[in-house]
Design an enzyme around this catalytic site. Structure first.
Site, PDB file in Angstrom:
ATOM      1  N   CYS A 165     -20.506  -0.417 -11.982  1.00 34.23           N
ATOM      2  CA  CYS A 165     -21.062  -0.219 -13.320  1.00 34.23           C
ATOM      3  C   CYS A 165     -20.266  -1.104 -14.274  1.00 34.23           C
ATOM      4  O   CYS A 165     -19.406  -1.868 -13.831  1.00 34.23           O
ATOM      5  CB  CYS A 165     -21.100   1.249 -13.744  1.00 34.23           C
ATOM      6  SG  CYS A 165     -19.541   2.036 -14.171  1.00 34.23           S
ATOM      7  N   GLY A 187     -16.785   0.410 -14.483  1.00 33.81           N
ATOM      8  CA  GLY A 187     -16.436   1.023 -13.213  1.00 33.81           C
ATOM      9  C   GLY A 187     -16.073   2.488 -13.360  1.00 33.81           C
ATOM     10  O   GLY A 187     -16.140   3.249 -12.400  1.00 33.81           O
ATOM     11  N   HIS A 216      -3.551   2.928   1.748  1.00 29.78           N
ATOM     12  CA  HIS A 216      -2.800   4.130   1.367  1.00 29.78           C
ATOM     13  C   HIS A 216      -3.678   5.329   1.047  1.00 29.78           C
ATOM     14  O   HIS A 216      -3.222   6.469   1.188  1.00 29.78           O
ATOM     15  CB  HIS A 216      -1.917   3.846   0.152  1.00 29.78           C
ATOM     16  CG  HIS A 216      -0.814   2.890   0.445  1.00 29.78           C
ATOM     17  ND1 HIS A 216       0.134   2.565  -0.488  1.00 29.78           N
ATOM     18  CD2 HIS A 216      -0.483   2.200   1.567  1.00 29.78           C
ATOM     19  CE1 HIS A 216       0.991   1.700   0.032  1.00 29.78           C
ATOM     20  NE2 HIS A 216       0.631   1.459   1.282  1.00 29.78           N
ATOM     21  N   ARG A 246      -1.073  13.150   2.432  1.00 28.62           N
ATOM     22  CA  ARG A 246      -1.478  13.091   1.020  1.00 28.62           C
ATOM     23  C   ARG A 246      -2.997  13.181   0.905  1.00 28.62           C
ATOM     24  O   ARG A 246      -3.524  13.857   0.020  1.00 28.62           O
ATOM     25  CB  ARG A 246      -0.962  11.814   0.381  1.00 28.62           C
ATOM     26  CG  ARG A 246       0.558  11.788   0.338  1.00 28.62           C
ATOM     27  CD  ARG A 246       1.082  10.453  -0.091  1.00 28.62           C
ATOM     28  NE  ARG A 246       2.557  10.486  -0.010  1.00 28.62           N
ATOM     29  CZ  ARG A 246       3.309   9.411   0.093  1.00 28.62           C
ATOM     30  NH1 ARG A 246       2.749   8.213   0.122  1.00 28.62           N
ATOM     31  NH2 ARG A 246       4.613   9.516   0.149  1.00 28.62           N
TER      32      ARG A 246
END
Length: 143
Positions: free
Chosen positions: A66, A69, A99, A137
């Site tokens: 977009c 973004g 990551h 994580r």
């Protein structure tokens, strides 16, 4: 690699069409969720179907665009199985994959060139998730 899902709003339409050319030139399949013109529209109408398809395992990964973004990225990340990453340079795209195991690349059409978009896409599609310390994580993200 499965078929890549694409989505954008009117501000991202021109860049999405360029992304389709890049993918086609590399014989990478894609499914275009729209929009299909530069007429004003709402990014959520295209973000949600893309996110649903990624969550169901029908497509992988996704690319969404977009103007800034931000709007499409916020919408995509409302889905529990989505890790959309807003990237405006290739290093961010590589880190998003390595990551964060990002499954949708989001680009800000009004702030990057076609050359930068190509570099960002290349980094996103060629970088693999490192796992290890990053895996725990990722597992903490869903509510």
């Amino acid at each position: 690699m499965k078929t890549i899902g694409l989505a954008c709003d009117h501000a991202g339409y021109e860049l999405k069409e360029f992304v389709k050319e890049v993918l086609t030139s590399r014989s990478i399949g894609f499914k275009d969720f729209g929009t299909h013109s530069a007429n004003s529209c709402d990014y959520a109408d295209f973000a949600h179907p893309l996110a649903d398809a990624i969550e169901k395992g029908e497509l992988y990964p996704g690319i969404a665009i977009c103007g800034s973004g931000n709007g499409i990225n916020i919408t995509l990340n409302k889905h529990q199985g989505i890790r959309a990453a807003l990237c405006w340079e290739k290093e961010l795209a590589g880190l998003a994959r390595a990551h964060n195991d990002a499954n949708i690349l989001v680009m800000p059409a009004r702030f990057i060139s076609k050359e930068e978009a190509t570099d960002i896409i290349d980094a996103f599609l060629t970088t693999t998730f490192e796992g290890g310390r990053h895996q725990k994580r990722i597992e903490k993200i869903p509510l």
